[in-house]
Scaffold this motif. Structure first.
Motif, mmCIF file in Angstrom:
data_model
loop_
_atom_site.group_PDB
_atom_site.id
_atom_site.type_symbol
_atom_site.label_atom_id
_atom_site.label_comp_id
_atom_site.label_asym_id
_atom_site.label_seq_id
_atom_site.Cartn_x
_atom_site.Cartn_y
_atom_site.Cartn_z
ATOM 1 N N SER A 182 35.431 1.625 45.983
ATOM 2 C CA SER A 182 34.181 0.941 45.670
ATOM 3 C C SER A 182 34.430 0.017 44.480
ATOM 4 N N PRO A 183 33.723 -1.106 44.387
ATOM 5 C CA PRO A 183 33.939 -2.040 43.272
ATOM 6 C C PRO A 183 33.836 -1.379 41.903
ATOM 7 N N PHE A 184 32.902 -0.434 41.762
ATOM 8 C CA PHE A 184 32.738 0.248 40.478
ATOM 9 C C PHE A 184 33.977 1.069 40.142
ATOM 10 N N GLN A 185 34.514 1.814 41.126
ATOM 11 C CA GLN A 185 35.701 2.636 40.893
ATOM 12 C C GLN A 185 36.926 1.760 40.632
ATOM 13 N N VAL A 186 37.037 0.663 41.353
ATOM 14 C CA VAL A 186 38.170 -0.249 41.141
ATOM 15 C C VAL A 186 38.134 -0.804 39.725
ATOM 16 N N ALA A 187 36.942 -1.182 39.271
ATOM 17 C CA ALA A 187 36.793 -1.688 37.895
ATOM 18 C C ALA A 187 37.207 -0.626 36.887
ATOM 19 N N GLY A 188 36.825 0.612 37.146
ATOM 20 C CA GLY A 188 37.201 1.697 36.247
ATOM 21 C C GLY A 188 38.705 1.897 36.179
ATOM 22 N N ARG A 189 39.387 1.746 37.310
ATOM 23 C CA ARG A 189 40.846 1.918 37.321
ATOM 24 C C ARG A 189 41.546 0.767 36.598
ATOM 25 N N ILE A 190 40.973 -0.416 36.684
ATOM 26 C CA ILE A 190 41.519 -1.555 35.942
ATOM 27 C C ILE A 190 41.389 -1.300 34.441
ATOM 28 N N GLU A 191 40.214 -0.846 34.015
ATOM 29 C CA GLU A 191 39.999 -0.560 32.594
ATOM 30 C C GLU A 191 40.934 0.545 32.107
ATOM 31 N N LYS A 192 41.125 1.572 32.933
ATOM 32 C CA LYS A 192 42.011 2.674 32.546
ATOM 33 C C LYS A 192 43.445 2.189 32.368
ATOM 34 N N ALA A 193 43.924 1.365 33.313
ATOM 35 C CA ALA A 193 45.291 0.841 33.204
ATOM 36 C C ALA A 193 45.440 -0.039 31.971
ATOM 37 N N GLU A 194 44.421 -0.852 31.675
ATOM 38 C CA GLU A 194 44.482 -1.708 30.485
ATOM 39 C C GLU A 194 44.521 -0.873 29.205
ATOM 40 N N ARG A 195 43.748 0.227 29.165
ATOM 41 C CA ARG A 195 43.784 1.112 27.989
ATOM 42 C C ARG A 195 45.162 1.741 27.821
ATOM 43 N N PRO A 221 29.022 -1.074 29.534
ATOM 44 C CA PRO A 221 30.025 -1.261 30.591
ATOM 45 C C PRO A 221 30.707 -2.613 30.510
ATOM 46 N N GLY A 222 31.938 -2.664 30.986
ATOM 47 C CA GLY A 222 32.637 -3.935 31.077
ATOM 48 C C GLY A 222 32.085 -4.760 32.225
ATOM 49 N N TYR A 223 32.332 -6.049 32.209
ATOM 50 C CA TYR A 223 31.783 -6.945 33.238
ATOM 51 C C TYR A 223 32.279 -6.572 34.635
ATOM 52 N N ALA A 224 33.479 -6.013 34.711
ATOM 53 C CA ALA A 224 34.022 -5.663 36.028
ATOM 54 C C ALA A 224 33.220 -4.563 36.700
ATOM 55 N N LYS A 225 32.465 -3.765 35.930
ATOM 56 C CA LYS A 225 31.689 -2.666 36.509
ATOM 57 C C LYS A 225 30.310 -3.114 36.999
ATOM 58 N N ILE A 226 29.984 -4.379 36.773
ATOM 59 C CA ILE A 226 28.707 -4.914 37.269
ATOM 60 C C ILE A 226 28.881 -5.298 38.734
ATOM 61 N N THR A 227 28.008 -4.745 39.592
ATOM 62 C CA THR A 227 28.131 -5.011 41.030
ATOM 63 C C THR A 227 27.055 -5.946 41.558
ATOM 64 N N ASP A 228 26.019 -6.246 40.740
ATOM 65 C CA ASP A 228 24.991 -7.203 41.161
ATOM 66 C C ASP A 228 24.299 -7.731 39.918
ATOM 67 N N ALA A 276 36.433 -12.109 46.673
ATOM 68 C CA ALA A 276 36.542 -13.123 47.728
ATOM 69 C C ALA A 276 35.706 -12.756 48.948
ATOM 70 N N GLU A 277 35.589 -11.445 49.223
ATOM 71 C CA GLU A 277 34.821 -10.983 50.384
ATOM 72 C C GLU A 277 33.335 -10.820 50.069
ATOM 73 N N GLY A 278 32.932 -11.082 48.834
ATOM 74 C CA GLY A 278 31.527 -10.978 48.458
ATOM 75 C C GLY A 278 31.040 -9.563 48.220
ATOM 76 N N LYS A 279 31.962 -8.610 48.064
ATOM 77 C CA LYS A 279 31.565 -7.220 47.825
ATOM 78 C C LYS A 279 31.125 -6.997 46.382
ATOM 79 N N THR A 280 31.536 -7.862 45.500
ATOM 80 C CA THR A 280 31.129 -7.806 44.101
ATOM 81 C C THR A 280 31.224 -9.217 43.533
ATOM 82 N N GLY A 281 30.713 -9.420 42.336
ATOM 83 C CA GLY A 281 30.740 -10.743 41.731
ATOM 84 C C GLY A 281 31.761 -10.837 40.616
ATOM 85 N N ASP A 282 32.093 -12.056 40.264
ATOM 86 C CA ASP A 282 33.023 -12.303 39.162
ATOM 87 C C ASP A 282 32.191 -12.612 37.926
ATOM 88 N N TYR A 283 31.770 -11.552 37.239
ATOM 89 C CA TYR A 283 30.834 -11.702 36.138
ATOM 90 C C TYR A 283 31.554 -11.793 34.797
#
Length: 322
Positions: free
Chosen positions: A181-194, A303-310, A252-259
């Motif tokens: 899910s976009p929210f979980q993907v964003a969380g994994r990105i943040e975890k890797a960056e930390r 939350p970081g911008y990546a965790k925003i889904t709408d 790209a598929e419109g499942k989440t936005g680039d906020y």
């Protein structure tokens, strides 16, 4: 000879034990589990991870003190994030398939139990005829009632088990979708960056407890410690790249936005993990949210911008109220 092996794919496995040889007591004490599908003892949560040398060493010591000879074969090689995720997806699919098959068997068992219950009920006298005390039919009548009662309980238990198996199968079938899910993907990105920032602190050196009388400088890692940190860095950078590619595909598929701060501002509404919040402030990397917009009480959750889904702008919210 007991052998402790570890690979990134299989995790930590203990082989060479036998039932009743005394190893089970030691292994259970160190929180190892028996894997029925392997079959062998294993360390939980060790798959897709580097060997936990601390826990393995403690186990080796305990086994040797108990009189066993122990050998170790530990592979520190890690697989790529793509390989790990492909394996997890396959395991989730296999588990969902197995649970669905189990659910079907449980439903079949429930149907059989219900049929047996109907048969038992059909054997009872029609119209709820009472037991004739002292009559030759008394014992047969009592047995029929007991059988009907027992089979009704069996039918209820079987139906409950079937419903539980179906519920678990549905959860397993959605496991991969939840993981991606976009929210979980964003969380994994943040975890890797930390993790990457933490590793660079080890590589470059850093100051602990800065701004206090106990502040001290930790020098940059050297020797084997530096080599290990570099290997961790490469692993985390690979994970970060993998999940960033997944997020780019979702955008790209419109499942989440680039906020970002460029398109979100104070007074806007954002959706985070299924809930809508009003934005109090757009920070460089996070958004400050109102816990109570009317009283302008902000939440500690940022939350970081990546965790925003709408997202809805303040203008869109005002237009919707007209």
């Amino acid at each position: 000879m007991i052998t402790i092996t570890h690979t990134h794919e299989a995790g930590t496995i203990i082989e060479g034990t036998a039932k009743g040889d005394g190893t089970a007591t030691v292994l259970k004490a160190h929180r190892y589990r028996w894997g029925r599908s392997i079959p062998a003892w294993y360390l939980p949560h060790s798959r897709d991870a580097r060997p936990n040398t601390y826990r393995i060493t403690r186990l080796v010591t305990a086994l040797e003190e108990a009189g066993f000879t122990v050998a170790q074969e530990l592979d520190h090689t890690v697989r790529s994030a793509a390989e790990v995720e492909a394996a997890k997806t396959q395991r989730a699919a296999d588990r969902a398939e197995a649970l669905q098959a189990k659910a079907e068997r449980k439903h079949a068992d429930a149907e059989t139990a219900q049929a047996r219950n109907r048969e038992a009920l059909d054997r009872l006298p029609e119209g709820g005829e009472p037991i004739k005390i002292g009559h030759h039919s008394e014992n047969r009548h009592r047995r029929a009632i007991d059988t009907a009662h027992r089979r009704m309980g069996q039918a209820i238990e079987a139906e409950t088990a079937a419903e539980e198996a179906e519920r678990r199968a549905e959860i397993a079938a959605k496991a991969t979708a939840r993981r991606y899910s976009p929210f979980q993907v964003a969380g994994r990105i943040e975890k890797a960056e930390r993790q990457i920032r933490r590793i660079w602190r080890i590589l470059d050196g850093h100051t602990t407890e800065s701004g206090t009388p106990y502040a001290r400088q930790v020098p940059a890692a050297t020797g084997e410690r530096r080599e290990y940190a570099l290997s961790l860095l490469a692993e985390q950078e690979d994970h970060l790249s993998y999940w960033q590619d997944i997020r780019a595909q979702q955008i790209a598929e419109g499942k989440t936005g680039d906020y970002s701060r460029e398109n979100i501002g104070k007074g806007d509404a954002v959706k985070v993990n299924g809930s809508w919040w009003k934005v109090a402030r757009a920070n460089p990397k996070t958004v400050t949210l109102y816990m109570d917009a009317e009283r302008e009480v902000t939440s500690t959750y940022r939350p970081g911008y990546a965790k925003i889904t709408d997202h809805r702008s303040a203008e869109q919210l005002a237009a919707a109220l007209q």
